[in-house]
Design a protein around this motif. Structure first.
Motif, PDB file in Angstrom:
ATOM      1  N   ASP A 183       0.806  -1.217   0.000  1.00  0.00           N
ATOM      2  CA  ASP A 183       0.000   0.000   0.000  1.00  0.00           C
ATOM      3  C   ASP A 183       0.845   1.276   0.000  1.00  0.00           C
ATOM      4  O   ASP A 183       0.383   2.344   0.404  1.00  0.00           O
ATOM      5  CB  ASP A 183      -0.969   0.015   1.178  1.00  0.00           C
ATOM      6  CG  ASP A 183      -0.255   0.020   2.530  1.00  0.00           C
ATOM      7  OD1 ASP A 183       0.970  -0.210   2.561  1.00  0.00           O
ATOM      8  OD2 ASP A 183      -0.926   0.268   3.556  1.00  0.00           O
ATOM      9  N   SER A 184       2.088   1.187  -0.458  1.00  0.00           N
ATOM     10  CA  SER A 184       2.915   2.387  -0.616  1.00  0.00           C
ATOM     11  C   SER A 184       2.210   3.386  -1.532  1.00  0.00           C
ATOM     12  O   SER A 184       1.486   2.998  -2.458  1.00  0.00           O
ATOM     13  CB  SER A 184       4.274   2.021  -1.228  1.00  0.00           C
ATOM     14  OG  SER A 184       5.023   1.180  -0.381  1.00  0.00           O
ATOM     15  N   VAL A 185       2.417   4.676  -1.262  1.00  0.00           N
ATOM     16  CA  VAL A 185       1.780   5.714  -2.068  1.00  0.00           C
ATOM     17  C   VAL A 185       2.856   6.532  -2.787  1.00  0.00           C
ATOM     18  O   VAL A 185       4.010   6.568  -2.369  1.00  0.00           O
ATOM     19  CB  VAL A 185       0.887   6.636  -1.212  1.00  0.00           C
ATOM     20  CG1 VAL A 185      -0.226   5.837  -0.559  1.00  0.00           C
ATOM     21  CG2 VAL A 185       1.711   7.377  -0.156  1.00  0.00           C
ATOM     22  N   LEU A 186       2.446   7.171  -3.864  1.00  0.00           N
ATOM     23  CA  LEU A 186       3.369   7.974  -4.661  1.00  0.00           C
ATOM     24  C   LEU A 186       3.064   9.457  -4.484  1.00  0.00           C
ATOM     25  O   LEU A 186       1.955   9.909  -4.775  1.00  0.00           O
ATOM     26  CB  LEU A 186       3.252   7.599  -6.142  1.00  0.00           C
ATOM     27  CG  LEU A 186       4.078   8.433  -7.131  1.00  0.00           C
ATOM     28  CD1 LEU A 186       5.569   8.243  -6.874  1.00  0.00           C
ATOM     29  CD2 LEU A 186       3.727   8.074  -8.571  1.00  0.00           C
ATOM     30  N   ILE A 187       4.029  10.205  -3.969  1.00  0.00           N
ATOM     31  CA  ILE A 187       3.987  11.666  -3.993  1.00  0.00           C
ATOM     32  C   ILE A 187       5.353  12.116  -4.503  1.00  0.00           C
ATOM     33  O   ILE A 187       6.342  12.066  -3.779  1.00  0.00           O
ATOM     34  CB  ILE A 187       3.710  12.291  -2.603  1.00  0.00           C
ATOM     35  CG1 ILE A 187       2.376  11.796  -2.037  1.00  0.00           C
ATOM     36  CG2 ILE A 187       3.712  13.817  -2.707  1.00  0.00           C
ATOM     37  CD1 ILE A 187       2.055  12.363  -0.654  1.00  0.00           C
ATOM     38  N   GLU A 188       5.390  12.502  -5.740  1.00  0.00           N
ATOM     39  CA  GLU A 188       6.675  12.872  -6.324  1.00  0.00           C
ATOM     40  C   GLU A 188       7.176  14.183  -5.730  1.00  0.00           C
ATOM     41  O   GLU A 188       6.395  15.052  -5.333  1.00  0.00           O
ATOM     42  CB  GLU A 188       6.550  12.980  -7.838  1.00  0.00           C
ATOM     43  CG  GLU A 188       6.321  11.632  -8.494  1.00  0.00           C
ATOM     44  CD  GLU A 188       6.223  11.720  -9.988  1.00  0.00           C
ATOM     45  OE1 GLU A 188       6.896  10.925 -10.674  1.00  0.00           O
ATOM     46  OE2 GLU A 188       5.468  12.574 -10.463  1.00  0.00           O
ATOM     47  N   ASN A 189       8.481  14.312  -5.681  1.00  0.00           N
ATOM     48  CA  ASN A 189       9.094  15.512  -5.122  1.00  0.00           C
ATOM     49  C   ASN A 189       8.711  16.753  -5.913  1.00  0.00           C
ATOM     50  O   ASN A 189       8.452  16.683  -7.122  1.00  0.00           O
ATOM     51  CB  ASN A 189      10.617  15.387  -5.114  1.00  0.00           C
ATOM     52  CG  ASN A 189      11.118  14.491  -4.013  1.00  0.00           C
ATOM     53  OD1 ASN A 189      10.446  14.289  -3.008  1.00  0.00           O
ATOM     54  ND2 ASN A 189      12.310  13.946  -4.187  1.00  0.00           N
ATOM     55  N   GLY A 190       8.715  17.863  -5.221  1.00  0.00           N
ATOM     56  CA  GLY A 190       8.519  19.132  -5.889  1.00  0.00           C
ATOM     57  C   GLY A 190       9.859  19.702  -6.337  1.00  0.00           C
ATOM     58  O   GLY A 190      10.917  19.224  -5.971  1.00  0.00           O
ATOM     59  N   ALA A 191       9.780  20.733  -7.135  1.00  0.00           N
ATOM     60  CA  ALA A 191      10.980  21.448  -7.580  1.00  0.00           C
ATOM     61  C   ALA A 191      10.797  22.926  -7.290  1.00  0.00           C
ATOM     62  O   ALA A 191       9.688  23.453  -7.412  1.00  0.00           O
ATOM     63  CB  ALA A 191      11.205  21.227  -9.079  1.00  0.00           C
ATOM     64  N   ASP A 192      11.870  23.570  -6.911  1.00  0.00           N
ATOM     65  CA  ASP A 192      11.819  25.007  -6.665  1.00  0.00           C
ATOM     66  C   ASP A 192      11.911  25.710  -8.013  1.00  0.00           C
ATOM     67  O   ASP A 192      12.986  26.146  -8.436  1.00  0.00           O
ATOM     68  CB  ASP A 192      12.967  25.418  -5.744  1.00  0.00           C
ATOM     69  CG  ASP A 192      12.830  26.855  -5.268  1.00  0.00           C
ATOM     70  OD1 ASP A 192      11.992  27.588  -5.827  1.00  0.00           O
ATOM     71  OD2 ASP A 192      13.557  27.252  -4.341  1.00  0.00           O
ATOM     72  N   ILE A 193      10.782  25.800  -8.686  1.00  0.00           N
ATOM     73  CA  ILE A 193      10.786  26.291 -10.065  1.00  0.00           C
ATOM     74  C   ILE A 193      10.924  27.805 -10.160  1.00  0.00           C
ATOM     75  O   ILE A 193      11.061  28.347 -11.259  1.00  0.00           O
ATOM     76  CB  ILE A 193       9.514  25.832 -10.812  1.00  0.00           C
ATOM     77  CG1 ILE A 193       8.261  26.388 -10.129  1.00  0.00           C
ATOM     78  CG2 ILE A 193       9.462  24.311 -10.898  1.00  0.00           C
ATOM     79  CD1 ILE A 193       6.992  26.110 -10.906  1.00  0.00           C
ATOM     80  N   GLY A 194      10.895  28.492  -9.013  1.00  0.00           N
ATOM     81  CA  GLY A 194      11.071  29.928  -9.047  1.00  0.00           C
ATOM     82  C   GLY A 194      12.508  30.369  -8.879  1.00  0.00           C
ATOM     83  O   GLY A 194      12.861  31.514  -9.179  1.00  0.00           O
ATOM     84  N   LYS A 195      13.358  29.480  -8.394  1.00  0.00           N
ATOM     85  CA  LYS A 195      14.726  29.840  -8.010  1.00  0.00           C
ATOM     86  C   LYS A 195      15.562  30.329  -9.196  1.00  0.00           C
ATOM     87  O   LYS A 195      16.257  31.339  -9.112  1.00  0.00           O
ATOM     88  CB  LYS A 195      15.374  28.627  -7.346  1.00  0.00           C
ATOM     89  CG  LYS A 195      16.734  28.867  -6.779  1.00  0.00           C
ATOM     90  CD  LYS A 195      17.154  27.731  -5.866  1.00  0.00           C
ATOM     91  CE  LYS A 195      16.971  26.366  -6.477  1.00  0.00           C
ATOM     92  NZ  LYS A 195      17.344  25.275  -5.561  1.00  0.00           N
ATOM     93  N   PHE A 196      15.497  29.605 -10.310  1.00  0.00           N
ATOM     94  CA  PHE A 196      16.259  29.981 -11.500  1.00  0.00           C
ATOM     95  C   PHE A 196      15.330  30.178 -12.700  1.00  0.00           C
ATOM     96  O   PHE A 196      15.727  29.984 -13.848  1.00  0.00           O
ATOM     97  CB  PHE A 196      17.302  28.906 -11.824  1.00  0.00           C
ATOM     98  CG  PHE A 196      18.198  28.538 -10.679  1.00  0.00           C
ATOM     99  CD1 PHE A 196      18.913  29.516 -10.001  1.00  0.00           C
ATOM    100  CD2 PHE A 196      18.326  27.224 -10.259  1.00  0.00           C
ATOM    101  CE1 PHE A 196      19.734  29.191  -8.942  1.00  0.00           C
ATOM    102  CE2 PHE A 196      19.156  26.888  -9.204  1.00  0.00           C
ATOM    103  CZ  PHE A 196      19.862  27.879  -8.531  1.00  0.00           C
ATOM    104  N   ALA A 197      14.099  30.570 -12.449  1.00  0.00           N
ATOM    105  CA  ALA A 197      13.054  30.583 -13.467  1.00  0.00           C
ATOM    106  C   ALA A 197      13.449  31.393 -14.707  1.00  0.00           C
ATOM    107  O   ALA A 197      13.800  32.568 -14.615  1.00  0.00           O
ATOM    108  CB  ALA A 197      11.760  31.132 -12.874  1.00  0.00           C
ATOM    109  N   ASP A 198      13.404  30.714 -15.854  1.00  0.00           N
ATOM    110  CA  ASP A 198      13.522  31.366 -17.161  1.00  0.00           C
ATOM    111  C   ASP A 198      14.811  32.189 -17.295  1.00  0.00           C
ATOM    112  O   ASP A 198      14.809  33.266 -17.897  1.00  0.00           O
ATOM    113  CB  ASP A 198      12.291  32.255 -17.390  1.00  0.00           C
ATOM    114  CG  ASP A 198      12.055  32.554 -18.868  1.00  0.00           C
ATOM    115  OD1 ASP A 198      12.624  31.842 -19.716  1.00  0.00           O
ATOM    116  OD2 ASP A 198      11.318  33.513 -19.157  1.00  0.00           O
TER     117      ASP A 198
END
Length: 392
Positions: A183-198
């Motif tokens: 019954d393991s669940v999946l929650i994928e890691n987040g990414a700090d998408i604002g740190k080096f954005a664009d």
């Protein structure tokens, strides 16, 4: 390696009546790496949602074990408690962890190590509900593979029974841990998408960035072999290697650069701050990783959020990302010629359609924002009858 900058002057704004989540992790700020980044970002997001947060971690960095860090510190509102340890950095022993769980409403353990086993077998002592996030388990290298498999199917299986939920941060982790915890669940890691954005170069440039710990499994030797091939094909190619020392240090990497006659074509940046990394990315177009194992592939997502086109070794985690996002390029970095050709092809595509590829990269990265991922964790906390704060 994902880098998090700390502000140690901010106080925890939550009332003492708010539920307390205690994160237990072997390394935390000021150390820099993917695991530390995940815990820091999740902690900040949890604070914003009305919880109190404490991080219990070791009192020195594995790269400088003799330099003791403050026993207590407040970082961005996060209460950080650091405890003594002994033994190997692979399995550090730190029994004082039990002293800091008494007022916890939930204990959230990160990674499969001493803390995972000790808190499981000592659950009668602390009596706290627990969850664990796998972070790749302990299969980051193939070394001692047979022993690791036996350990996983015996001790890890037994310890996992003490946890309310085993949370896998990647599809490859879910496949593996489902064998012992169905019954393991999946929650994928987040990414700090604002740190080096664009921030990546708007013009296609033959400049590559690689970010990650200087560790064996990152296979910087393979990346440098590919770079040597690129240099032979076109002297304009340049590689920036960004990271923190681990089981490989600056001298090790510099030696590998010099032995391949890449001095001047490869620049090494050891533990730079975020502003320095941002400037490095501004001059580049590609991101490359020859890593033979990743728990999730967080750094590739942060590179995508910057607009860097990734060329990645075809390990399980990177293959999973590439299956979802066709913009990611996979290559076999055990073959320098093949990897070099893949990077040349990525550069050519970027030169032909820079705007379309950049848009695709940024759109793909947005789906991994920490706001979304933290919401999934909060839902899990609530499902375990962990009281929500009154401010929610």
């Amino acid at each position: 390696m994902a880098i998090v900058e700390a502000d140690s002057g901010r106080e925890n704004p939550q009332p003492q009546t708010a539920p307390l989540i205690v994160h237990v992790v072997r390394q935390f700020l000021p150390n820099r790496g993917g695991l530390e980044d995940v815990v820091a970002n999740l902690s900040r997001q949890t604070l914003r949602r009305g919880y109190r947060v404490r991080v219990v971690t070791l009192n020195s960095l594995f790269t400088a074990p003799e330099d003791k860090l403050p026993a207590c510190e407040n970082i961005d509102g996060i209460e950080v408690v650091r405890i003594p340890w002994s033994g190997s950095c692979r399995y550090p022993l730190a029994p004082q962890v039990f002293r800091h769980l008494g007022d916890a409403d939930l204990v959230h353990v990160h990674a499969i190590d001493f803390f995972f086993d000790a808190l499981a077998w000592g659950r009668m002592l602390h009596g706290k509900p627990m969850i664990v996030t796998t972070h790749g388990g302990f299969f980051h290298t193939r070394k001692y593979a047979a022993i690791k498999k036996i350990w996983f199917r015996t001790l890890t299986r037994a310890s996992a029974r003490a946890y309310r939920r085993v949370v896998c941060c990647s599809a490859s982790d879910l496949k593996q841990f489902s064998e012992i915890v169905p019954d393991s669940v999946l929650i994928e890691n987040g990414a700090d998408i604002g740190k080096f954005a664009d921030t990546a170069s708007r013009l296609a440039r033959r400049r590559i960035v690689s970010i990650g710990r200087f560790s064996v499994n990152k296979r910087l030797d393979h990346l440098l072999d590919a770079m040597a091939v690129l240099k032979g094909r076109d002297p304009e190619w340049h590689l920036d290697i960004v990271g923190a020392e681990s089981d490989r240090n600056r001298v090790d990497i510099e030696g590998k650069i010099e032995s391949r006659d890449l001095t001047g074509r490869v620049t090494l940046h050891v533990s730079p701050d975020n502003e320095t990394i941002r400037r490095i990315i501004t001059a580049a177009s590609l991101f490359a990783s020859a890593s033979e194992y990743e728990g999730f592939g967080l750094v590739a997502l942060e590179a995508m959020s910057a607009g860097l086109l990734p060329v990645l070794n075809a390990n399980d985690a990177f293959q999973t990302l590439a299956e979802r996002h066709a913009v990611i390029r996979l290559a076999d970095f055990t073959s320098p010629e093949t990897a070099a050709t893949a990077m040349e092809s990525a550069y050519a595509d970027l030169a032909c359609r820079p705007h379309a590829l950049r848009s695709e990269l940024l759109d793909a990265a947005r789906g991994y924002s920490w706001d979304i991922v933290a919401g999934r964790y909060i839902d899990l906390y609530r499902s375990l009858d962990i009281a929500a704060a009154e401010s929610l």
